[in-house]
Design an enzyme around this catalytic site. Structure first.
Site, PDB file in Angstrom:
ATOM      1  CB  SER A  52      71.437  39.084   8.338  1.00 46.32           C
ATOM      2  OG  SER A  52      72.521  39.192   7.432  1.00 46.32           O
ATOM      3  CG  ASP A  94      66.877  41.083   9.978  1.00 47.43           C
ATOM      4  OD1 ASP A  94      65.776  40.926  10.552  1.00 47.43           O
ATOM      5  OD2 ASP A  94      66.987  41.275   8.749  1.00 47.43           O
ATOM      6  CG  ASP A 119      62.858  33.615  11.869  1.00 43.83           C
ATOM      7  OD1 ASP A 119      61.910  32.855  12.160  1.00 43.83           O
ATOM      8  OD2 ASP A 119      63.104  33.971  10.710  1.00 43.83           O
ATOM      9  N   GLY A 194      60.430  37.001   3.983  1.00 46.63           N
ATOM     10  CA  GLY A 194      60.770  36.636   5.355  1.00 46.63           C
ATOM     11  C   GLY A 194      59.623  36.064   6.140  1.00 46.63           C
ATOM     12  CG  HIS A 227      60.157  41.131   8.919  1.00 52.75           C
ATOM     13  ND1 HIS A 227      61.394  40.567   9.028  1.00 52.75           N
ATOM     14  CD2 HIS A 227      59.769  41.449  10.172  1.00 52.75           C
ATOM     15  CE1 HIS A 227      61.735  40.534  10.308  1.00 52.75           C
ATOM     16  NE2 HIS A 227      60.761  41.055  11.019  1.00 52.75           N
ATOM     17  CE  LYS A 250      61.048  51.049   3.852  1.00 53.67           C
ATOM     18  NZ  LYS A 250      60.197  51.044   2.640  1.00 53.67           N
TER      19      LYS A 250
HETATM   20 ZN   LIG Z   1      62.698  39.936   7.538  1.00 53.99          ZN
END
Ligand SMILES: [Zn+2]
Length: 324
Positions: A52, A94, A119, A194, A227, A250
């Site tokens: 992330s 991510d 995202d 998420g 997710h 995960k």
């Molecule tokens: Zn996620």
């Protein structure tokens, strides 16, 4: 070995065709990277590591330089994976939000990753499609895969929405995939994180199949992503995979593994660093052979390794590496 984006595409195509799931595991530290790659390799599975933006900042230390952090994680993953010729490892970004576009670009142009997630789910559908397509256009030039997602809670977080709006609408998924050409699509089907920010809503694995069927019918079959899968039962994960999921994220489970294994160790070995109550503190000597960080970090590492091996057996990716 570390895979190229094209090889990772092959991994997901095989997973979709044979209906197994690739476990995508979040990492920050070297201990986690070792545990996971060794675990994937031990069961001859391919696997995806995810970083992330927060993880990259942490990895960079006090500078918080996200590019340095990404370089470090990528170098560790690539170097460590090179020891295992029959285990394909990829690295994914991510949940990168649109304000991290330059970071995504940096990782792609510097060959740090095999895939990225943009995202833009907080944007409205039109803006999400435009931003996601921009990432796809860039990434595909370098044969890097892109994962996208649609959000359903629009506007303020505390805005009241009906339960229905927490789930991906299949027609919107179709429009999103067609217009963005993403490789992987994160469906919101009621997992508690998420993609779906709702709490305690019903898990709708049937919706995965509905989306998958619609995409196939329209000639745009894709790998679907689940997710927030740490809390799901084995059977729920198997059903999700049978219905079209190829990537299972995960994170939380591993965090718990590492914390609990190290806690167990210190519960047992407390007096290696703490003077026992019945002993004269002047006579107490800490036990170096027990407090050496390698002695207790390895406990977390071993537990994580066993967990990812279990995950690969459940998801069916074990013994299915494209490199076998
Ligand atoms: Zn996620």
């Amino acid at each position: 070995m570390f895979l190229s984006g094209l090889q990772m595409k092959e991994v997901f195509l095989k997973a979709k065709k044979m209906r197994f799931g690739i476990i995508a595991s979040n990492v920050v530290f070297d201990t986690q990277i070792r545990a996971l790659i060794q675990g994937y390799a031990a069961v001859n599975s391919d696997g995806l590591l995810q970083m992330s933006t927060g993880a990259c900042k942490y990895a960079a230390g006090s500078s918080q330089d996200i590019q340095i952090g990404a370089r470090m994680i990528s170098a560790m993953a690539k170097t460590f994976a090179s020891q295992f010729p029959k285990c394909g490892i990829g690295l994914h970004i991510d949940h990168a939000t649109p304000n991290y576009f330059d970071f995504i670009k940096f990782c792609i142009e510097n060959d740090l990753v095999t895939s990225v997630m943009i995202d833009a789910s907080k944007e409205n559908l039109e803006d999400n499609i435009r931003i996601t397509k921009e990432v796809v256009d860039l990434a595909h030039k370098y044969n890097i895969l892109v994962e996208g997602e649609i959000g359903h809670i629009k506007g303020a977080e505390d805005e009241i929405v009906s339960e229905d709006e927490l789930y991906t609408k299949p027609e919107e998924a179709l429009e999103f995939v067609k217009r963005t050409n993403v490789d992987l699509f994160a469906a919101s089907v009621g997992t508690n994180h998420g993609v779906c920010k709702g709490e305690n809503i019903v898990l709708r694995l049937d919706l995965i199949k509905e989306i998958d069927d619609l995409l196939i019918k329209n000639g745009v079959e894709r790998g679907l992503v689940l997710h927030g899968a740490s809390g799901l039962t084995d059977q729920q994960q198997k059903t999700a995979i049978a219905n079209g999921v190829v990537k299972i994220n995960k994170d939380t489970h591993y965090q718990m593994d590492m914390a609990s294994a190290i806690q167990e160790y210190w519960e047992k070995e407390k007096y290696a660093i703490v003077c026992p109550p019945d002993m004269d503190p002047n006579l107490y000597v800490p036990n170096k052979s027990k407090f050496d960080p390698r002695k207790w970090l390895i406990k977390g590492e071993e537990k994580m390794q066993n967990t990812v091996m279990d995950f690969c057996n459940i998801s069916g990716s074990a013994q299915n590496s494209i490199l076998l």
